[in-house]
Design a protein around this motif. Sequence first.
Motif, PDB file in Angstrom:
ATOM      1  N   ARG A  71       6.126  56.910 -45.626  1.00  0.00           N
ATOM      2  CA  ARG A  71       7.490  56.537 -45.270  1.00  0.00           C
ATOM      3  C   ARG A  71       7.499  55.313 -44.352  1.00  0.00           C
ATOM      4  O   ARG A  71       8.388  54.452 -44.447  1.00  0.00           O
ATOM      5  N   LEU A  72       6.519  55.212 -43.467  1.00  0.00           N
ATOM      6  CA  LEU A  72       6.413  54.028 -42.614  1.00  0.00           C
ATOM      7  C   LEU A  72       6.170  52.774 -43.444  1.00  0.00           C
ATOM      8  O   LEU A  72       6.730  51.705 -43.169  1.00  0.00           O
ATOM      9  N   PRO A 317       9.854  48.340 -60.264  1.00  0.00           N
ATOM     10  CA  PRO A 317      11.206  47.776 -60.337  1.00  0.00           C
ATOM     11  C   PRO A 317      11.998  47.892 -59.029  1.00  0.00           C
ATOM     12  O   PRO A 317      12.903  47.111 -58.779  1.00  0.00           O
ATOM     13  N   THR A 318      11.668  48.900 -58.174  1.00  0.00           N
ATOM     14  CA  THR A 318      12.319  49.028 -56.869  1.00  0.00           C
ATOM     15  C   THR A 318      11.248  49.335 -55.828  1.00  0.00           C
ATOM     16  O   THR A 318      10.111  49.676 -56.169  1.00  0.00           O
ATOM     17  N   VAL A 319      11.618  49.229 -54.562  1.00  0.00           N
ATOM     18  CA  VAL A 319      10.698  49.607 -53.489  1.00  0.00           C
ATOM     19  C   VAL A 319      10.310  51.077 -53.644  1.00  0.00           C
ATOM     20  O   VAL A 319       9.137  51.444 -53.479  1.00  0.00           O
ATOM     21  N   LEU A 320      11.268  51.928 -53.986  1.00  0.00           N
ATOM     22  CA  LEU A 320      10.976  53.352 -54.155  1.00  0.00           C
ATOM     23  C   LEU A 320       9.999  53.573 -55.303  1.00  0.00           C
ATOM     24  O   LEU A 320       9.065  54.377 -55.192  1.00  0.00           O
ATOM     25  N   ASP A 321      10.195  52.867 -56.405  1.00  0.00           N
ATOM     26  CA  ASP A 321       9.262  53.002 -57.539  1.00  0.00           C
ATOM     27  C   ASP A 321       7.853  52.573 -57.142  1.00  0.00           C
ATOM     28  O   ASP A 321       6.867  53.227 -57.479  1.00  0.00           O
ATOM     29  N   GLN A 322       7.750  51.453 -56.432  1.00  0.00           N
ATOM     30  CA  GLN A 322       6.442  50.955 -55.998  1.00  0.00           C
ATOM     31  C   GLN A 322       5.730  51.965 -55.105  1.00  0.00           C
ATOM     32  O   GLN A 322       4.546  52.263 -55.280  1.00  0.00           O
ATOM     33  N   MET A 323       6.461  52.473 -54.120  1.00  0.00           N
ATOM     34  CA  MET A 323       5.861  53.426 -53.193  1.00  0.00           C
ATOM     35  C   MET A 323       5.485  54.724 -53.906  1.00  0.00           C
ATOM     36  O   MET A 323       4.490  55.370 -53.542  1.00  0.00           O
ATOM     37  N   ASN A 325       4.475  54.866 -57.046  1.00  0.00           N
ATOM     38  CA  ASN A 325       3.227  54.529 -57.738  1.00  0.00           C
ATOM     39  C   ASN A 325       2.048  54.586 -56.777  1.00  0.00           C
ATOM     40  O   ASN A 325       0.972  55.106 -57.104  1.00  0.00           O
ATOM     41  N   ALA A 326       2.252  54.024 -55.580  1.00  0.00           N
ATOM     42  CA  ALA A 326       1.181  54.015 -54.579  1.00  0.00           C
ATOM     43  C   ALA A 326       0.827  55.433 -54.147  1.00  0.00           C
ATOM     44  O   ALA A 326      -0.357  55.792 -54.041  1.00  0.00           O
ATOM     45  N   ALA A 327       1.849  56.258 -53.885  1.00  0.00           N
ATOM     46  CA  ALA A 327       1.603  57.636 -53.463  1.00  0.00           C
ATOM     47  C   ALA A 327       0.868  58.417 -54.545  1.00  0.00           C
ATOM     48  O   ALA A 327      -0.025  59.234 -54.246  1.00  0.00           O
ATOM     49  N   PHE A 328       1.231  58.177 -55.794  1.00  0.00           N
ATOM     50  CA  PHE A 328       0.575  58.860 -56.905  1.00  0.00           C
ATOM     51  C   PHE A 328      -0.900  58.479 -56.977  1.00  0.00           C
ATOM     52  O   PHE A 328      -1.783  59.338 -57.118  1.00  0.00           O
ATOM     53  N   TYR A 407       8.271  60.976 -53.241  1.00  0.00           N
ATOM     54  CA  TYR A 407       7.571  59.991 -54.072  1.00  0.00           C
ATOM     55  C   TYR A 407       7.050  60.596 -55.378  1.00  0.00           C
ATOM     56  O   TYR A 407       7.244  60.021 -56.456  1.00  0.00           O
ATOM     57  N   LEU A 408       6.424  61.734 -55.308  1.00  0.00           N
ATOM     58  CA  LEU A 408       5.897  62.333 -56.539  1.00  0.00           C
ATOM     59  C   LEU A 408       7.018  62.895 -57.403  1.00  0.00           C
ATOM     60  O   LEU A 408       6.853  63.050 -58.622  1.00  0.00           O
ATOM     61  N   GLY A 409       8.175  63.175 -56.789  1.00  0.00           N
ATOM     62  CA  GLY A 409       9.340  63.568 -57.585  1.00  0.00           C
ATOM     63  C   GLY A 409       9.792  62.451 -58.505  1.00  0.00           C
ATOM     64  O   GLY A 409      10.209  62.691 -59.649  1.00  0.00           O
TER      65      GLY A 409
END
Length: 611
Positions: A71-72, A317-323, A325-328, A407-409
């Motif tokens: 989240r940070l 495509p969005t900051v949420l999508d990127q994060m 992907n990173a979390a996954f 994120y994984l949701g």
Amino acid sequence: MLKHEWFETDTIRIGAEQEMCIVDRKTLKPAPKNMAVLEKLKDHPWATTEIARFNLECNLSPQTFTGNALRLMETENRYQLEVIAAAAKTQNAQLVLTGILPTLRKFDLDISNLTPKPRYRALIEAIGAQVKSERGFELRLTGIDELFIRHDTPLMEACNTSFQVHLQVTPQTFAPLYNISQAITAPVLALAANSPLVFGKRLWHESRIALFQQALDVRTTQDHMRQPEPRVSFGTQWLDESILEIYKEDIARYRVLLGDQIDEASLETVARREIPKLRALQIHNGTVYRWNRPCYGISDNGMPHLRIENRVIPAGPTVLDQMSNAAFWLGAMMGMAHEYKDIREQMSFADVKDNFVKAAQFGIDTQLTWFKNRKVSSCDLILHELLPLARNGLKMRGIVQEDIDRYLGVIEERARVHQNGARWLLKSFTKLGTEVNQDEGLTIITSAMIKNQLSERPVHEWPMPDAKDLKDYRPVGLRVEEFMETDLFTVQEDDLIDLVADLMDWRKLRYVPVEDKNGHLVGLITTRKMLRYYTRKDRPDAPEGQYVTVKDLMIPHPKTIDPQATIKQAMKTMRGEKMGCLPVVKDDELVGIITEMDFLRVSGRLIERLK
């Protein structure tokens, strides 16, 4: 240093680099203004250049991989993008997060758009100096459409923008974790794919993979079957023991491209039991582009550390999508490491590399070869096996449950509804292709991307764009090569005129270019000429026993236009010459054609927008 255990092992950190595109606020085309934007950001050292003048990069702060670290990272990412967007606005520009910008054009990759820094110029010249072919750099990609072009510099790599995620590891865990990163690259890439459009062509779901390799590929075809590796590479085998295996291979296999003035003598520094910067190694490592790249660095506490950098995740495509992907990826790395001590016992490297290429081609539609030679779809693998592993991996690192679910949701829903960025782009482009011209369609898509990015709805929730969504479309500044028709039907001088008449009737053509065997324009056949011929008002006399050919009837050496000209110039030429069509020629080669119907279609759309 490895032998004597100098490396940091008690703290594991994560980090990321965010690349982005700068576009003009009105046209949504690439805006080469990175230096002007950075001048506004001189008090923010985390903002930096990329190789092209229409790209920027920002670097997120390293976070200890536990608690609310993800989240940070997201919060900092949003803050940095807001600051950059405000600076871009002062230059009449805005930001787009995407793997490959839909409105990017080949001429945007001209050397004039190279960021004016000595390092980039030296890199471009060093790579260019290794090209042995007179044809320069070639790009060949086939998807729904086909793209086969050549370029005179390696700046084609500037098409790509990514979200590069870093995971700090220990020397002891580097090899097993690096092997895991290789194994899970394909499913991560399949679900994150976001780059299917290149110059208006529908190609691989993640075209960045092939485009980046080919943009820097200096190899040439040879009679003997040597197997030189490209500078952009997935690798050739598993790691056995150490990061040194990669560094030794890269030093042995790839020529040094860049040098620098290095004052430090690393061995003398080590002899004093001080930490060397290893500047020469870092420079060389920065010019060998592994999709999972090893990294050496020095932490703020002065301790050296090792990292694995994941380079396959595209921007957006969005900051949420990127994060997400990173979390996954981060969670799957940890979960797999806990579950499988040696991933090499589960699958072959050949299958891992094959999965990687297939995932780049087919994205979320990919069928993968998984453990024990089992065939499984990427979505099923992610939903039923990798997501549970990723959840466990993040829990073991102490990531808060709310963030794991957040994120994984997103990853879970993306797989369930079967829509990632690539699927949305492909469906949108195909839909708009039946409604508007290609340039307007790509502009509408880019506009919809910006709107959805600002709303922060993850891509699996994005609706299809509508032609009415773009309020202001400005085609006046278009160049001919963006506007021309390239799917050409041509004839040659010795073709029979009756065959040409049938061709024009079948395809409803009013103009047909005449070219020689080398693709050079030599004439033009028009319906007016054909009409006069068939009404016997302008029939040439053919020698007895011979047929009338194209050469007898064509307009020789017609007026042409360069693809770099604007459509405003093309309209002026056609009006002045009283021409209904204008062949487009570059270096004596026929590359396209513009007709009055093309202008009528654009005029019709502009009139519709005035309603």
